[in-house]
Enzyme design. Structure first.
Site, mmCIF file in Angstrom:
data_model
loop_
_atom_site.group_PDB
_atom_site.id
_atom_site.type_symbol
_atom_site.label_atom_id
_atom_site.label_comp_id
_atom_site.label_asym_id
_atom_site.label_seq_id
_atom_site.Cartn_x
_atom_site.Cartn_y
_atom_site.Cartn_z
ATOM 1 N N VAL A 186 -41.419 30.993 -8.253
ATOM 2 C CA VAL A 186 -42.002 29.906 -7.076
ATOM 3 C C VAL A 186 -41.338 28.699 -7.815
ATOM 4 O O VAL A 186 -40.970 28.130 -8.506
ATOM 5 C CB VAL A 186 -43.540 29.425 -7.365
ATOM 6 C CG1 VAL A 186 -43.494 28.320 -6.641
ATOM 7 C CG2 VAL A 186 -44.339 30.763 -7.219
ATOM 8 N N CYS A 187 -40.937 27.956 -6.894
ATOM 9 C CA CYS A 187 -40.353 26.630 -6.688
ATOM 10 C C CYS A 187 -40.523 26.149 -5.433
ATOM 11 O O CYS A 187 -41.742 25.992 -4.754
ATOM 12 C CB CYS A 187 -38.968 26.635 -7.118
ATOM 13 S SG CYS A 187 -38.152 27.221 -5.267
ATOM 14 N N ARG A 188 -39.805 24.890 -5.150
ATOM 15 C CA ARG A 188 -40.312 23.745 -4.090
ATOM 16 C C ARG A 188 -40.578 24.789 -2.660
ATOM 17 O O ARG A 188 -40.943 24.262 -1.291
ATOM 18 C CB ARG A 188 -39.274 22.330 -4.340
ATOM 19 C CG ARG A 188 -39.938 21.646 -2.857
ATOM 20 C CD ARG A 188 -39.074 20.305 -3.004
ATOM 21 N NE ARG A 188 -39.151 19.994 -1.690
ATOM 22 C CZ ARG A 188 -38.081 20.130 -1.339
ATOM 23 N NH1 ARG A 188 -36.871 20.863 -1.234
ATOM 24 N NH2 ARG A 188 -37.981 19.211 -0.078
#
Length: 154
Positions: free
Chosen positions: A119-121
């Site tokens: 997960v990231c932005r």
């Protein structure tokens, strides 16, 4: 290697472009290769004296699927690769935080097989994390499409 085409390196063998998944015999020649990857989407395999350039696919998972699985109480293996100031705004339940820049030193904290969701932005950095770990031999990695922008507040 002759140069770059887009973000991908262009490989040549006997002066001709190397085609993906096409075998090349190395029985009578010696080869010295220097691979410079701007993107780690390619790997080079040399089994049984054959060279193959193969694109590694990254598996994706939607934010809706992650949300539904978390709501059902599934214990997902989640790795958040955002920076600390981004994670301070909220993180998915049960996720471990390993900023992308620390991944080369901390990848031992991640299981080498079985499903692990990154997960990231927006899905960009988490995709790069998946590519990097695939290069190291990890399997079962998934990139959360759209990242926390699509997921919203956890």
């Amino acid at each position: 290697m002759e140069g770059l085409q887009g973000n991908l390196p262009v490989f040549t063998f006997a002066g001709q472009p190397v085609r993906r998944n096409q075998p090349y015999c190395l029985e009578t020649i010696s080869v010295h290769l220097t691979l410079l990857f701007k993107s780690s989407k390619l790997s080079l395999k040399i089994p049984n004296n054959e060279v193959q350039v193969m694109e590694q696919e990254i598996d994706w998972i939607t934010t809706d699927e992650v949300r539904q699985r978390l709501e059902r109480g599934e214990a997902l293996k989640l790795v958040d690769v955002r920076e600390p100031e981004e994670v301070a705004l909220g993180m998915l339940p049960g996720a471990i935080h390993i900023p992308l820049g620390e991944l080369p030193y901390r990848h031992g904290e991640i299981p080498e097989d079985g499903e692990v969701i990154f997960v990231c932005r927006s899905g960009n950095r988490s995709g790069r994390a998946c590519e990097y770990l695939q290069h190291l031999g990890y399997r079962g990695l998934k990139n959360m499409a759209g990242g926390m922008l699509d997921y919203g507040n956890p």
